[in-house]
Design an enzyme around this catalytic site. Structure first.
Site, PDB file in Angstrom:
ATOM      1  N   SER A 153       0.837  -1.195   0.000  1.00  0.00           N
ATOM      2  CA  SER A 153       0.000   0.000   0.000  1.00  0.00           C
ATOM      3  C   SER A 153       0.879   1.255   0.000  1.00  0.00           C
ATOM      4  CB  SER A 153      -0.965  -0.056   1.179  1.00  0.00           C
ATOM      5  OG  SER A 153      -2.000   0.888   1.053  1.00  0.00           O
ATOM      6  N   ASP A 159      -8.644  -4.446  -6.176  1.00  0.00           N
ATOM      7  CA  ASP A 159      -8.169  -3.711  -4.996  1.00  0.00           C
ATOM      8  C   ASP A 159      -8.953  -2.414  -4.814  1.00  0.00           C
ATOM      9  OD1 ASP A 159      -6.589  -2.223  -3.086  1.00  0.00           O
ATOM     10  OD2 ASP A 159      -4.901  -3.533  -3.588  1.00  0.00           O
ATOM     11  N   HIS A 216      -7.350  -5.946  -0.687  1.00  0.00           N
ATOM     12  CA  HIS A 216      -6.221  -5.025  -0.760  1.00  0.00           C
ATOM     13  C   HIS A 216      -4.915  -5.801  -0.758  1.00  0.00           C
ATOM     14  CE1 HIS A 216      -3.942  -1.462  -0.469  1.00  0.00           C
ATOM     15  NE2 HIS A 216      -3.795  -1.408   0.844  1.00  0.00           N
TER      16      HIS A 216
END
Length: 502
Positions: free
Chosen positions: A221, A441, A471
């Site tokens: 991320s 995602d 995610h």
């Protein structure tokens, strides 16, 4: 909202806490050079500042230490802060490659808390790497940013974040300003120095102190943005690096928020389709979700601990549930329960999004997220800006559009100027970096992976596509992704361009 979590003897724990707060050892200035020798010792239990689900100290295989770094790299002999670190040594010492440094995103996630909690997924990587993570500056035990007290935060997150009239807009503006003032009052010393560039410099000092010639890295991320900035600053030091759940480095905050609104809407649509095929519970529809949120705006329902589920907390809870397919069943149950006046499930999900523990204490997750974002980006969005952009946000997401758009006000009254419009991640001369994009995602939409690979430069960014949900990709459990990533990190095998895992 790209978010994502944990330190034997009492004296060792107290020492580590003091060092992480920047107190140093003895009366002298701590050594911030690459020659410093961190004191590795047993890890205490995670603190409330670290957004930890666990309450016990990690096992004996884990050891913790503090890295001393300059508060301001322009003044290398000035004030210092401590960066909390954790590691578990490689099990096959004979074939050890080096350290594999993890950042799990946020920005604001505690690596010291998260790595032991997820380490079961990295057993194979640990055969040849010391698994290492840290609390970045401004996070958790590393001078974590604090803005408001716990009760104040309860009210802050419960308040209406999607105003419908001028009075509600003025109320939101006042809250944002109060929050920023609280951050400056409680954490003003650290705020100018929590940006991603300084975090990347901390990582390179960490690499050298750990004795590694190259930076081997696992970024998730926001950790992919941090990794990209590191690669730009230190291209020749890049070893084997994985970017998973990739942030688009070319997007401004407005573009990023719009992309997230679209990504969360796409994930919600995928959830709704899957629910009708597989769930034993009654499945919601988008219209029912919107109706529920509108009803909660005027009439919150009971939650737990004397608290109520408001529209804002429910919106955050729904978004939190889309980070992993494993949460979908709780979303189905939570929406059905809230429709019947029981908001406990959605409130628990909303609390997880905001970093609120079962004891009612908040971690530094969201305060650090805001502080790092505002230190990085120079854009400041006003109410007229938001009002002009609302139609575009509502078009891409009837459920999340308003929340994402009004969230852009977070830096409006911030006391620190931002560093860039968008980060530079060009890394000419770096070794190949594996960039993994997940088509489903919500938090880091798939399109960002291709843009990151392109911006890293020819021969550097190598994209792998995972056709999945949730995610990130590595922790999804997909065998193809695991095999491909492990071959790259353990053997150095770079996959062919355009490889797809389904």
């Amino acid at each position: 909202m790209s978010r994502p979590l944990r330190l034997g003897a009492l004296s060792a724990a107290l020492l580590l806490t003091a060092l992480a707060a920047g107190c140093g050892g003895g009366g002298g200035r701590p050594d911030t050079s690459a020659h410093q020798k961190p004191h590795w010792a047993g890890c205490p239990a995670p603190s409330s500042s670290q957004d930890a689900a666990a309450t016990k100290a990690p096992g004996g295989e884990w050891e913790c230490a503090t890295l001393h770094v300059p508060l301001d790299y322009r003044k290398p002999h000035g004030k210092t802060i401590g960066i909390a670190m954790i590691r578990a040594k490689a099990t096959d010492r004979r074939h050890r490659i080096g350290s594999l440094i993890f950042n799990f995103g946020g920005p604001g996630g505690s690596g010291v808390a998260t790595l032991p909690a997820l380490a079961g997924s990295y057993k194979q990587l640990r055969t040849r790497y010391d698994l290492v993570s840290f609390d970045p500056r401004g996070v958790g035990r590393s001078s974590g940013v604090r803005c408001l007290g716990d009760r104040q935060l309860d009210a802050y997150y419960a308040a209406d974040s999607t105003p419908d009239d001028n009075a509600e807009v003025k109320s939101l503006v006042r809250r944002v300003k109060t929050y920023a003032t609280g951050c400056e009052k409680n954490s003003g010393t650290i705020l100018p120095y929590v940006g991603t560039t300084n975090a990347a410099r901390d990582m390179d000092l960490m690499r050298r102190v750990l004795g590694d010639k190259k930076m081997h890295y696992f970024g998730v991320s926001y950790g992919t943005e941090l990794g990209g900035v590191y690669a730009h600053l230190y291209p020749k030091q890049v070893g084997r690096a994985l970017f998973d759940g990739v942030v688009d480095p070319m997007q401004t905050p407005e573009q990023g928020a719009l992309g997230q609104a679209k990504g969360f809407q796409r994930a919600l649509d995928d959830y709704l389709k899957a629910c009708t095929r597989t769930s034993v519970y009654s499945c919601p529809t988008q219209n029912r979700i919107r109706t529920l949120l509108k009803r909660l705006d005027g009439r919150p329902v009971r939650g737990y601990g004397g608290r109520k589920l408001t529209e804002s907390l429910a919106d955050g809870g729904i978004a939190q549930s889309l980070y992993s397919r494993e949460y979908w069943q709780y979303l189905t149950q939570g929406i059905a329960a809230a429709q019947q006046g029981d908001g406990r499930i959605l409130l628990a999900l909303g609390d997880a999004m905001n970093g609120r523990g079962p004891d009612g204490r908040y971690s530094t997750l969201q305060s650090a997220l805001t502080a790092i974002t505002c230190a990085d980006f120079r854009q400041r969005y006003t109410v007229p800006d938001i009002e002009r952009k609302l139609p575009a946000f509502r078009k891409v997401s009837p459920v999340f559009g308003d929340m994402m758009a009004w969230g852009l006000t977070q830096c409006a009254d911030w006391p620190v100027h931002g560093a860039w419009t968008t980060p530079d991640v060009s890394a000419k001369g770096a070794a190949p970096i594996l960039v993994v994009g997940n088509t489903g995602d919500p938090a880091t939409p798939y399109e960002g992976a291709a843009r990151m690979a392109k911006e890293l430069g020819p021969g550097v960014g190598v994209q792998l596509t995972y056709k999945g949900e949730g995610h990130g990709a590595y922790d999804s459990g997909n065998a193809c992704v695991r095999k491909t990533v492990n071959a790259y990190l353990l053997q150095g095998t770079v996959p062919p361009k355009g490889k797809v895992c389904a």
